[in-house]
Design a protein around this motif. Structure first.
Motif, mmCIF file in Angstrom:
data_model
loop_
_atom_site.group_PDB
_atom_site.id
_atom_site.type_symbol
_atom_site.label_atom_id
_atom_site.label_comp_id
_atom_site.label_asym_id
_atom_site.label_seq_id
_atom_site.Cartn_x
_atom_site.Cartn_y
_atom_site.Cartn_z
ATOM 1 N N TYR A 200 0.838 -1.199 0.000
ATOM 2 C CA TYR A 200 0.000 0.000 0.000
ATOM 3 C C TYR A 200 0.877 1.255 0.000
ATOM 4 N N LEU B 243 2.163 1.609 -3.585
ATOM 5 C CA LEU B 243 1.145 1.941 -4.598
ATOM 6 C C LEU B 243 0.505 3.304 -4.329
ATOM 7 N N ALA B 244 0.092 3.533 -3.078
ATOM 8 C CA ALA B 244 -0.554 4.811 -2.745
ATOM 9 C C ALA B 244 0.454 5.954 -2.871
ATOM 10 N N SER C 289 3.107 6.073 -4.862
ATOM 11 C CA SER C 289 3.359 6.326 -6.289
ATOM 12 C C SER C 289 2.203 7.104 -6.902
ATOM 13 N N PHE C 290 0.972 6.656 -6.565
ATOM 14 C CA PHE C 290 -0.211 7.302 -7.141
ATOM 15 C C PHE C 290 -0.308 8.764 -6.695
ATOM 16 N N ALA C 291 -0.041 8.997 -5.405
ATOM 17 C CA ALA C 291 -0.112 10.365 -4.877
ATOM 18 C C ALA C 291 0.925 11.258 -5.561
ATOM 19 N N ARG D 82 2.206 10.820 -8.501
ATOM 20 C CA ARG D 82 1.777 10.989 -9.897
ATOM 21 C C ARG D 82 0.698 12.079 -9.984
ATOM 22 N N GLN D 83 -0.259 12.011 -9.046
ATOM 23 C CA GLN D 83 -1.337 13.009 -9.013
ATOM 24 C C GLN D 83 -0.761 14.407 -8.800
ATOM 25 N N SER E 201 -3.130 15.623 -3.476
ATOM 26 C CA SER E 201 -3.417 14.300 -2.895
ATOM 27 C C SER E 201 -2.592 14.122 -1.620
ATOM 28 N N LEU F 183 -3.778 11.209 0.721
ATOM 29 C CA LEU F 183 -3.356 9.881 0.240
ATOM 30 C C LEU F 183 -1.853 9.678 0.524
ATOM 31 N N THR G 133 8.673 5.889 -1.012
ATOM 32 C CA THR G 133 8.041 4.988 -1.980
ATOM 33 C C THR G 133 9.057 3.977 -2.530
#
Lengths: 683, 97
Positions: A18, A21-22, A24-26, A28-29, A36, A39, A130
């Motif tokens: 988590y 993934l979270a 990386s996504f944050a 990216r956002q 974000s 997150l 991350t």
């Protein structure tokens, strides 16, 4: 508890997944302008929670060891009821699965500190967190699916365990692996920051500043681990030496060499904005070599005295190394424009070029060591049979490299940044060169014959270069101390202390260099080693150098854990009694393995090292081996100096005194009024 | 017993992760000004080291003068840009980093 440990490991894997993934996504956002923060915060907290879960799993394993829970296969294979408690605790890192759990625990602990200190640079730390989570996932996958520490014993649970390998039942073995692992694992942090800085095109060199202490702590742990291992080999393996170029020993030196290069070359990036690509790849390689070191230690792919660590998890490590390399290459190719140097090398006679040479020499040493270590494996793949590379190869290649490195250690600090004139060279090098030449002459006067023997030649070279380096270090302290003394009225010694406190990094570094000098003097003593082997019945004597060893008696002992044969020896030097020594040989009952207990009498000048090599079955007399090893204690003393220097270098510097004379910075081509900020002397 | 312990442990960690509260650090990009301030400190430190080594007698005057001049020129460029940004804070784009 085993069930709880297994559950904690699964939970840790889920949390680190988590976090990755979270996180990386944050990121990216945020890169596309979508906030974000919430997150990102949950990702950071998942990283912290990973530490709690991994620590719980490690606690469960130690609990099982302390409570003799032999239903757990790992505990059955690595402990027994009569094993002393500290060794039961050390069972955590005594075997394959436990040591991987320990790796994961240390990684999550480093990650914990990093995530708690995220305010130092929230975005860069988020990237590093991350990346660390990705590394953590690999080790948790291993622990959950390939090397599970909580596997249960099938069928009836045996009443007692197989016991710990006797070679590991030694106090230093309780701390040697943790030190080494703290070193290996710690390089993951500067690696994560470097890769994060590259991915986000981090402006400036602050990531180096942030990771400087991490790198130094890691380097210090690795150094301690390497020398604790050497001391363990010296005291336990009983072959008379401390370094045998064993593949697993070598593996610990790979990241040490590249890490040392990195610690030096980042100064060029910090001060001059140079070698950015070089530094990024140095820390990438250092991390990958740490993984390679763990792989060599844990996979059993190379023959080693560390045979207690063999297994079949090699493929996992090869895949991980491959993926890491691909990721590093990908981001380097994509963002390499960000790593352009701000300055060029202006002169070959400069501090920059000395760092560059030093880096190249360290890398050459690393490559030679890597080649020699992996050659048996490569030769087996290519030719079908293993060609072993022994100590003569490593000595022939690495000793000249070490000499050159020592020379650069002396030369580098005396060169100026950008360029150095011949006048400056003459001014700074006269005394160190005189010290080196005088030392060489003195050594020859006292019987060293460099023209007769290569070992004597290298020994003379090494000690003369040590004199050169010591002279440069002393001159740096004295010159700086005098400046402080002139301004403050302190005596020279107090001024040198003040000087060190004002620039802890630079002068702590010099202390580290002095530690290296002391270690090299100790290593140089190996050229004058002597040894003799003889059967020694009661009342019989043997002589070696100035020593006489007389066998007083020999006997046997029996305990719950082992049987022991030992000899009682009376030792004399030049006819004067020095006392008794007790070399022994143990046979451990649970593991059915022998172990040598070496008797060592250590002085600053030499070690008297005695081994009980065995019992002659025909004559029923013990076979005693005696070694005289000059200057060995200098090696261990040098390590303490080195640790002290590293600690000094990590202490934040004392604020500089008020600048006595303000100097105005001249304006250049910019058509903007220039502020007259004070740029004063550091005194 | 073990099942209950596992559930409590997992629940505790999940609450910690997913209930971060309302106060947390914002992820922000580093400004050009902050970058220049860092650079300024580095150049000042280089100047301090150079001056100190000169006073310690490590470098002759003919080495010291050009080294000092080049570092001062570097510092001047940075200070000029910092001043320009302070006067016109909008005259900066991230691509200039």
């Amino acid at each position: 508890m085993p069930a709880f440990g297994s559950f904690a490991l699964i939970l840790a894997l889920a949390l680190s997944a988590y976090c990755f993934l979270a996180g990386s996504f944050a990121l990216r956002q945020q890169a596309v302008g979508i906030p974000s923060d919430r997150l990102a915060e949950t990702a950071r907290r998942a990283g912290i929670a990973t530490w709690i879960a991994v620590a719980a799993a490690a606690f469960a394993l130690v609990w099982a060891a302390l409570n003799n829970d032999f239903s757990v296969a790992y505990i059955l294979h690595h402990t027994n009821r009569d094993l002393p408690t500290p060794y039961k605790f050390a069972a955590l890192w005594s075997g394959q699965e436990g040591s991987l759990l320990f790796w994961a625990l240390l990684l999550s602990s480093y990650g914990l500190v990093l995530r708690l200190r995220h305010k130092v640079d929230v975005k860069l730390t988020a990237y590093a967190s991350t990346i660390l989570a990705a590394v953590q996932i690999f080790f948790l996958l291993l622990l959950n699916f390939a090397a599970t520490p909580f596997s249960m014993v099938r069928g009836a649970v045996p009443p007692d365990g197989n016991g710990l390998n006797p070679l590991l039942q030694y106090p230093e073995m309780v701390i040697h692996p943790p030190m080494l692992y703290l070193g290996y694992v710690g390089f993951a942090v500067p690696f994560a920051f470097a890769l994060g800085a590259l991915i986000m095109k981090y402006p400036g060199e602050k990531w180096i500043h942030i990771t400087r202490r991490w790198t130094m702590v890691t380097w210090c742990f690795l150094t301690c681990g390497i020398f604790l291992g050497a001391h363990w080999a010296y005291s336990v393996l009983g072959w008379g030496g401390y370094w045998g170029w064993d593949p697993v020993e070598n593996a610990s030196v790979f990241p040490w060499l590249t890490g040392t290069a990195f610690l030096h070359s980042v100064m060029m990036q910090e001060k001059r904005g140079m070698l950015k690509t070089w530094n990024v790849w140095l820390i990438f390689c250092t991390f990958m070599l740490s993984i390679l070191g763990t792989f060599l230690t844990r996979s059993g792919v190379v023959s080693s005295v560390h045979a207690f660590a063999q297994s079949s998890i090699g493929e996992w490590f090869i895949w991980f190394l491959g993926i890491t390399l691909v990721v590093c290459c990908f981001f380097y190719i994509r963002n390499r424009d960000h790593l352009k140097s701000e300055h060029r090398l202006e002169s070959l006679l400069s501090r920059e070029s000395s760092f560059l040479f030093q880096n190249l020499v360290l890398l050459a040493a690393c490559f030679a060591l890597l080649w020699g270590t992996l050659f048996p494996v490569l030769s087996e793949w290519v030719q079908g049979h293993k060609i072993t590379v022994g100590p003569p190869f490593f000595n022939r290649v690495n000793i000249p490299i070490a000499m050159f490195l020592l020379l650069l250690t002396g030369v580098g600090p005396l060169l100026a940044w950008r360029s150095t004139s011949w006048a400056s060279l003459k001014r700074n090098f006269t005394i160190p060169v005189i010290a080196a030449v005088a030392t060489a002459i003195l050594l020859m006067v006292f019987g060293v014959r460099p023209w007769e023997d290569a070992a004597h030649f290298y020994s003379l070279m090494a000690i003369s270069l040590c004199a050169l380096v010591t002279a440069t270090i002393v001159s740096e302290f004295v010159r700086g101390g005098r400046v402080i003394s002139r301004h403050t009225g302190q005596n020279l010694l107090a001024s040198m202390v003040t000087l060190t406190r004002r620039n802890t990094r630079r002068y702590g570094g010099y202390i580290v260099h002095f530690g290296i000098v002391v270690i090299v003097v100790g290593l140089a003593g190996a050229a004058f080693n002597q040894q003799k082997e003889q059967e020694l019945g009661s009342g019989e004597r043997m002589e070696l150098g100035a020593y006489t060893v007389v066998c007083d008696s020999y006997s046997q002992d029996d305990t719950a854990n082992y049987e022991m044969n030992y000899a009682v020896l009376n030792v004399f030097k030049n006819g004067n009694p020095l006392g008794q020594m007790f070399p022994a040989r143990k046979f451990f009952k649970a593991s059915q393995q022998p172990d040598t207990i070496v008797a060592i009498r250590s002085t600053p000048l030499e070690d008297l090292y005695i081994i009980y090599a065995g019992l002659n079955q025909d004559s029923n007399k013990p076979i005693i081996k005696v070694f005289i090893n000059p200057l060995v204690s200098w090696i261990w003393a040098g390590v303490f100096v080195l640790i002290f220097g590293t600690v000094v270098a990590m202490i934040p510097p004392m604020a500089a005194a008020a600048v006595p004379q303000l100097q105005t910075v001249r304006a250049v081509s910019m058509p903007v009024p220039v502020r007259s900020d004070p740029v004063g002397a550091g005194d | 017993m073990i099942l209950a312990l596992c559930l409590i442990f997992a629940a505790g960690l999940l609450v910690y992760v997913f209930a971060p509260g309302v106060v947390f650090e914002r992820v922000t990009d580093k400004s050009r000004l902050a970058f220049l301030e860092e650079r300024k400190q580095v150049v000042y430190e280089n100047l301090r080291d150079l001056n100190f080594d000169y006073k310690a007698g490590k470098y002759p005057q003919e080495d010291y003068e050009p080294l000092r001049a080049s570092l001062e020129a570097e510092a001047a460029e940075i200070l000029a840009e910092i001043d320009a940004l302070n006067v016109h804070p909008t005259a900066w784009s991230p691509s200039s980093l």
